[in-house]
Scaffold this motif. Structure first.
Motif, short mmCIF file in Angstrom:
data_model
loop_
_atom_site.label_atom_id
_atom_site.label_comp_id
_atom_site.label_asym_id
_atom_site.label_seq_id
_atom_site.Cartn_x
_atom_site.Cartn_y
_atom_site.Cartn_z
N PHE A 250 4.05 -34.59 69.15
CA PHE A 250 3.88 -34.27 70.71
C PHE A 250 3.41 -32.82 70.80
O PHE A 250 2.31 -32.48 71.45
N ILE A 251 4.29 -32.04 70.25
CA ILE A 251 3.86 -30.43 70.35
C ILE A 251 2.79 -29.97 69.57
O ILE A 251 1.69 -29.34 70.17
N LEU A 252 2.74 -30.69 68.22
CA LEU A 252 1.66 -30.46 67.59
C LEU A 252 0.23 -30.90 68.17
O LEU A 252 -0.81 -30.24 67.85
N ILE B 13 -8.67 -29.61 56.26
CA ILE B 13 -8.17 -28.29 56.09
C ILE B 13 -7.16 -27.97 56.93
O ILE B 13 -6.04 -27.42 56.87
N MET B 14 -7.63 -27.82 58.33
CA MET B 14 -6.91 -27.15 59.41
C MET B 14 -5.46 -28.15 59.36
O MET B 14 -4.44 -27.46 59.84
N GLN B 15 -5.73 -29.33 59.37
CA GLN B 15 -4.31 -30.24 59.36
C GLN B 15 -3.49 -30.12 58.30
O GLN B 15 -2.32 -29.98 58.76
N ALA B 16 -3.93 -29.89 57.22
CA ALA B 16 -3.09 -29.38 56.07
C ALA B 16 -2.38 -28.02 56.26
O ALA B 16 -1.03 -28.05 55.97
N ILE B 17 -3.24 -27.11 56.95
CA ILE B 17 -2.57 -25.79 57.11
C ILE B 17 -1.40 -25.98 58.28
O ILE B 17 -0.37 -25.38 58.21
N TYR C 46 4.26 -25.71 60.02
CA TYR C 46 5.13 -26.20 60.90
C TYR C 46 6.34 -27.14 60.18
O TYR C 46 7.45 -26.67 60.40
N PHE C 47 5.92 -27.77 59.27
CA PHE C 47 6.97 -28.71 58.43
C PHE C 47 7.49 -28.05 57.19
O PHE C 47 8.64 -28.47 56.77
N ILE C 48 6.84 -26.85 56.57
CA ILE C 48 7.46 -26.37 55.30
C ILE C 48 7.89 -24.88 55.78
O ILE C 48 9.06 -24.89 55.31
N VAL C 49 7.00 -24.18 56.09
CA VAL C 49 7.38 -22.95 56.45
C VAL C 49 8.45 -22.80 57.38
O VAL C 49 9.59 -22.05 57.25
N THR D 231 13.09 -28.31 62.94
CA THR D 231 11.95 -28.18 63.70
C THR D 231 12.34 -28.05 64.99
O THR D 231 13.25 -27.99 65.41
N ILE D 232 11.45 -28.06 66.01
CA ILE D 232 11.78 -28.17 67.25
C ILE D 232 12.23 -29.15 67.86
O ILE D 232 13.20 -29.42 68.42
N GLY D 233 11.64 -30.41 67.23
CA GLY D 233 12.25 -31.69 67.48
C GLY D 233 13.58 -32.04 67.05
O GLY D 233 14.54 -32.60 67.85
N LYS D 234 13.80 -31.43 65.76
CA LYS D 234 15.24 -31.82 65.38
C LYS D 234 16.09 -30.97 65.79
O LYS D 234 17.31 -31.19 66.06
#
Length: 360
Positions: free
Chosen positions: A229-231, A242-246, A251-254, A263-266
């Motif tokens: 929802f945030i994304l 490419i933008m989606q992959a970045i 967000y989910f790795i770095v 993450t924010i949700g977690k």
């Protein structure tokens, strides 16, 4: 009797809709306050919500068919009744009961004035029970809260449903305040009769071991929903892979690596990712979310993207990709069902990365 049945039917119809809208914030509140969701507590609170909806509908339904209710009313229509205990006079005026004839006493149970008084007396009786049993309010606070709820109901009627109607379509009656408040008082007194066999609400969490409690799939889904929802507020074209992959990488790795599993949700739902050691390694995070988003979701994204290719020379490739995508999704679905049956809440990407969700 139909005037009482109609609000209940309406409440039963609208309750599931309202419950859907409040489920995520309600769950968020419980996860943050208690660390988990207790099924019995859920039952109590949702039943309390249903009761409040029914009570509210009792005082506003049925609604007038037009907003200009003033034009339908006679000149000099009375909107308020400010004489305390006037209901006694109303009962005496309408009653066919003869004191000297006990056989007529039963008639009072059929008379409108008496039924109106009885209804107002029991309308907020369950509120008194809830306030004493679950919310642990003393008698003084129960009476005050019950009076305030009753006053809210009366003001709702006096304002014509907060100005929706140009005049009140029901009477503001001081007797209703008295009877409703008495009902709350009565509910407080009889609460032990209804809750004797129910567990004490202040002991519901005594035997819960949060350290060893598994994170449910529902809790994980809520956190997942909040994250996406945030994304969703990040502007990018759906076709820009490419933008989606970045975005996924950042967000989910770095972010998860630097926050040690959150993450924010977690973070909102008080869970985090745990690896082999106290500190997550970048390799563990990359394996986990790389396999999930670049692997599983990536294949599905490719599957839907190929659906836009209409050139005849790509037909064979589209069929092959579709078969691969369907097979993978079917296998993942079976894997998910098996995890639920075995009560193993670690999915394929968690087992591969040797990570898991824990309560933070």
């Amino acid at each position: 009797m139909s005037s009482y049945i109609f609000p209940i039917k309406t409440a039963m119809i609208t309750f599931p809709i309202l419950a859907i809208f409040i489920t995520i914030p309600f769950s968020l509140y419980q996860y943050r306050k208690y660390g988990y969701i207790n099924i019995f507590r859920n039952f109590i609170l949702y039943s309390f919500l249903l009761y409040l909806i029914c009570s509210y509908y009792f005082i506003i339904l049925p609604l007038p068919s037009v907003t200009d209710v003033r034009s339908l009313q006679a000149e000099g229509t009375q909107y308020t009744q400010l004489i305390p205990f006037n209901f006694i006079i109303d009962i005496l005026k309408e009653s066919t009961v003869v004191i000297s004839k006990p056989s007529t006493y039963i008639n009072i149970l059929k008379e409108r004035a008496f039924l109106q008084v009885a209804f107002n007396g029991i309308l907020l009786t369950p509120l008194g029970i809830y306030l004493r049993y679950y919310f642990k309010k003393d008698l003084k606070k129960t009476i005050i809260i019950t009076f305030c709820v009753s006053l809210f109901f009366e003001l709702t009627q006096l304002t014509g449903l907060y100005g929706i109607y140009n005049a009140p379509y029901r009477l503001f009656d001081v007797d209703d305040l008295i009877l409703n408040t008495f009902g709350g008082f009565l509910g407080y007194l009889i609460a032990p009769l209804f809750t004797y066999y129910l567990p004490e609400t202040n002991t519901l969490d005594d035997k819960v071991d949060l350290q060893n409690l598994k994170v449910s799939y529902i809790r994980r889904f809520f956190a997942f929903y909040v994250d996406w929802f945030i994304l969703g507020f990040i502007p990018y074209k759906d076709s820009d892979l490419i933008m989606q992959a970045i975005i996924i990488f950042l967000y989910f790795i770095v972010l998860v690596y630097f926050t040690n599993g959150k993450t924010i949700g977690k973070a909102l739902f008080k869970i985090k990712i745990k690896g082999k050691h106290e500190k997550l390694s970048f390799k563990e995070v990359f394996k986990r979310y790389g396999l999930l988003y670049y692997g599983f979701f990536g294949i599905n994204k490719l599957l839907f993207t190929t659906g836009d290719l209409n050139k005849i020379e790509y037909t064979n490739y589209i069929v092959i990709i579709a078969i691969i995508g369907i097979t993978i999704n079917l296998l993942i679905f079976i894997h998910f069902l098996l995890c639920m049956i075995k009560k193993d809440n670690r999915l394929f990407y968690e087992k591969f990365s040797d990570t898991r969700n824990i309560i933070a």
